[in-house]
Design a protein around this motif. Structure first.
Motif, PDB file in Angstrom:
ATOM      1  N   GLY A 125       0.447  -1.510   0.260  1.00 30.87           N
ATOM      2  CA  GLY A 125       0.124   0.660   0.338  1.00 30.87           C
ATOM      3  C   GLY A 125       1.120   1.486  -0.210  1.00 30.87           C
ATOM      4  N   VAL A 126       2.267   1.229   0.402  1.00 34.54           N
ATOM      5  CA  VAL A 126       3.179   1.910   0.395  1.00 34.54           C
ATOM      6  C   VAL A 126       3.683   2.414  -0.981  1.00 34.54           C
ATOM      7  CG1 VAL A 126       5.261   3.187   1.571  1.00 34.54           C
ATOM      8  CG2 VAL A 126       3.216   2.384   3.424  1.00 34.54           C
ATOM      9  N   LEU A 127       3.705   1.324  -1.487  1.00 37.25           N
ATOM     10  CA  LEU A 127       4.224   1.572  -3.293  1.00 37.25           C
ATOM     11  C   LEU A 127       3.820   2.609  -3.910  1.00 37.25           C
ATOM     12  CD1 LEU A 127       5.515  -1.884  -3.672  1.00 37.25           C
ATOM     13  CD2 LEU A 127       6.881  -0.022  -3.249  1.00 37.25           C
ATOM     14  N   PRO A 128       2.309   2.860  -4.548  1.00 40.03           N
ATOM     15  CA  PRO A 128       2.039   3.797  -4.681  1.00 40.03           C
ATOM     16  C   PRO A 128       2.257   5.099  -4.443  1.00 40.03           C
ATOM     17  CG  PRO A 128      -0.083   1.851  -4.558  1.00 40.03           C
ATOM     18  CD  PRO A 128       1.272   2.041  -3.864  1.00 40.03           C
ATOM     19  N   TYR A 129       2.793   5.896  -3.291  1.00 40.01           N
ATOM     20  CA  TYR A 129       2.286   6.588  -3.002  1.00 40.01           C
ATOM     21  C   TYR A 129       4.377   7.184  -2.866  1.00 40.01           C
ATOM     22  CZ  TYR A 129       0.953  10.321   0.500  1.00 40.01           C
ATOM     23  OH  TYR A 129       0.572  11.690   0.656  1.00 40.01           O
ATOM     24  N   ALA A 130       4.901   5.676  -2.850  1.00 39.86           N
ATOM     25  CA  ALA A 130       6.287   6.544  -2.869  1.00 39.86           C
ATOM     26  C   ALA A 130       6.437   6.508  -5.075  1.00 39.86           C
ATOM     27  CB  ALA A 130       7.448   4.798  -2.544  1.00 39.86           C
ATOM     28  N   ALA A 131       6.397   5.489  -5.653  1.00 39.87           N
ATOM     29  CA  ALA A 131       5.755   5.837  -6.836  1.00 39.87           C
ATOM     30  C   ALA A 131       5.536   7.382  -7.211  1.00 39.87           C
ATOM     31  CB  ALA A 131       5.070   5.002  -7.457  1.00 39.87           C
ATOM     32  N   THR A 132       4.429   8.251  -6.673  1.00 37.00           N
ATOM     33  CA  THR A 132       3.853   9.329  -6.890  1.00 37.00           C
ATOM     34  C   THR A 132       4.858  10.345  -6.879  1.00 37.00           C
ATOM     35  OG1 THR A 132       2.482   9.328  -5.019  1.00 37.00           O
ATOM     36  CG2 THR A 132       1.483   8.712  -6.689  1.00 37.00           C
ATOM     37  N   SER A 133       5.785   9.721  -5.350  1.00 35.85           N
ATOM     38  CA  SER A 133       6.973  11.478  -4.785  1.00 35.85           C
ATOM     39  C   SER A 133       8.152  11.170  -5.439  1.00 35.85           C
ATOM     40  CB  SER A 133       7.110  10.184  -3.556  1.00 35.85           C
ATOM     41  OG  SER A 133       8.014  11.593  -2.429  1.00 35.85           O
ATOM     42  N   LEU A 134       8.514   9.624  -5.918  1.00 35.93           N
ATOM     43  CA  LEU A 134       9.666   9.781  -6.609  1.00 35.93           C
ATOM     44  C   LEU A 134       9.156  10.319  -8.349  1.00 35.93           C
ATOM     45  CD1 LEU A 134      11.158   6.572  -5.942  1.00 35.93           C
ATOM     46  CD2 LEU A 134      12.049   8.292  -5.192  1.00 35.93           C
ATOM     47  N   SER A 135       8.293  10.327  -8.733  1.00 37.99           N
ATOM     48  CA  SER A 135       8.117  10.614  -9.752  1.00 37.99           C
ATOM     49  C   SER A 135       7.895  12.050 -10.256  1.00 37.99           C
ATOM     50  CB  SER A 135       6.096  10.436 -10.271  1.00 37.99           C
ATOM     51  OG  SER A 135       6.319   8.693 -10.502  1.00 37.99           O
ATOM     52  N   THR A 136       7.550  12.793  -8.831  1.00 40.71           N
ATOM     53  CA  THR A 136       7.311  13.972  -9.267  1.00 40.71           C
ATOM     54  C   THR A 136       8.933  14.561  -8.956  1.00 40.71           C
ATOM     55  OG1 THR A 136       5.312  13.967  -7.799  1.00 40.71           O
ATOM     56  CG2 THR A 136       6.663  15.998  -7.046  1.00 40.71           C
ATOM     57  N   VAL A 137       9.336  14.179  -8.470  1.00 40.33           N
ATOM     58  CA  VAL A 137      10.772  13.814  -8.126  1.00 40.33           C
ATOM     59  C   VAL A 137      11.728  14.659  -9.533  1.00 40.33           C
ATOM     60  CG1 VAL A 137      13.386  13.973  -7.284  1.00 40.33           C
ATOM     61  CG2 VAL A 137      11.157  14.069  -6.020  1.00 40.33           C
TER      62      VAL A 137
END
Length: 354
Positions: free
Chosen positions: A141-153
């Motif tokens: 469940g944390v992976l989508p949140y981390a993926a959107t954050s890394l994509s933003t960076v």
């Protein structure tokens, strides 16, 4: 009543006054004194308290005060010569280095403390007591949140690189902006869903009666995060991320306290700490990434820009209201003048007819 020798001795022992203590004798003495004698006694006691004790004087071996030094001993020390001790006193003996070499025993102590801290961290993040199913699904469940954050960076770095060199690594400026506009609502919406899910866990624990039934106190834990999370969908991006970060932190402390009280499983606080740490790090990365391109890109606005734009919109609305009000007043005045002119014309016609 007959009295024997034994009874007389016993009666005397009962009637005999008990011996007075020092405090009682002092109190009786002060009671028998006159007011003048009491005040003088108090002054004498104050002077005794204010007077320094004999042991407070600095004295030499001869017992004299410090202001009367031993002159003979000083002459003897003055006539002598200091002997050099290069093995004991040197330029290095009076120098304290910033980085000093530790002894083997100190090194072992430091290594032992570091090893113990490392083992504590390892046990904390190992999550051996957490059920495997909950651990795997929570990490997923944390992976989508981390993926959107890394994509933003990444997209922020792409936009910054385009502004500095004129060319991007993979995407163009328009494509990077469009992707960033898609990813940001996904991250904020997913964060609102996670917060609502964390609150619903407490409702499930209350339904199951885990740790007893606590009624409104535990139901409140499920309502507050949902009420805070969903309004962030309508906030500016920076405000929404900061609000969700605060909500995640608050829910961690609430869950940890619930585990201590017995409202949740004992492993739940450690489990929530790890997940909250990962989510909080993702939010911080998103804020840092967006902060890199705010100064370079005029189309991407920060929270202050939204506030200033709101103020400008309010001023424009006020100006329009003022203009509309003045226009209505001018129309009413013109209409009133026209009515007066018509009345005057009617009066003149009536006079002419007469």
């Amino acid at each position: 009543m007959l009295r024997t020798a034994a009874s007389r001795v016993l009666s005397k022992s009962f009637t005999k006054a008990p011996p007075q203590t020092i405090a009682q004798r002092a109190a009786s003495t002060f009671r028998n004194e006159s007011p003048f004698q009491r005040s003088s006694t108090k002054r004498s006691q104050i002077l005794l308290l204010a007077r320094p004790a004999k042991s407070s004087f600095y004295a030499t071996e001869s017992g004299l005060p410090f202001d009367k030094p031993d002159l003979k001993a000083e002459k003897q020390y003055g006539a002598g010569h200091l002997k050099p001790h290069p093995d004991i006193v040197s330029s290095e003996s009076t120098t304290r280095h910033v980085f000093e070499a530790r002894s083997e025993q100190e090194t072992k102590k430091v290594k032992g403390a570091l090893r113990q801290d490392f083992e504590t961290i390892k046990d904390t993040f190992a999550l051996t007591e957490v059920p495997r199913e909950s651990l795997y699904i929570g990490a997923a469940g944390v992976l989508p949140y981390a993926a959107t954050s890394l994509s933003t960076v990444f997209l922020a770095s792409e936009i910054k690189h385009i502004h500095s060199t004129g060319q991007g690594w993979i995407f163009s400026a328009d494509t990077a902006h469009q992707l960033l506009d898609w990813i940001t609502p996904i991250q904020i919406g997913y964060g609102a869903v996670i917060l609502s899910f964390l609150g619903a866990i407490h409702w499930g624990l209350e339904y199951a009666g885990y740790g007893g039934c606590h009624s409104y106190r535990r139901y409140l834990y499920g309502v507050v995060p949902t009420a805070v999370a969903w309004p962030t969908m309508f906030m500016p991006v920076e405000y929404a991320l900061i609000t969700q970060f605060t909500a995640f932190t608050f829910m961690y402390f609430a869950d940890a306290r619930a585990a201590v009280r017995g409202w949740a499983p004992p492993w739940y606080s450690t489990y929530r700490f790890v997940l909250t740490f990962l989510v909080g790090a993702s939010i911080v990365l998103s804020l840092v990434g967006r902060g890199q391109i705010i100064n370079h890109d005029g189309t991407l606005r920060n929270a202050v820009d939204y506030v200033e734009a709101g103020k400008d919109t309010q001023w424009i609305a006020l100006e329009q209201e003022e203009k509309e009000r003045y226009r209505k007043l001018a129309e009413e005045e013109a209409k009133g003048e026209a009515d007066e002119e018509e009345d005057d014309d009617k009066k003149d016609k009536k006079k002419g007819e007469k």
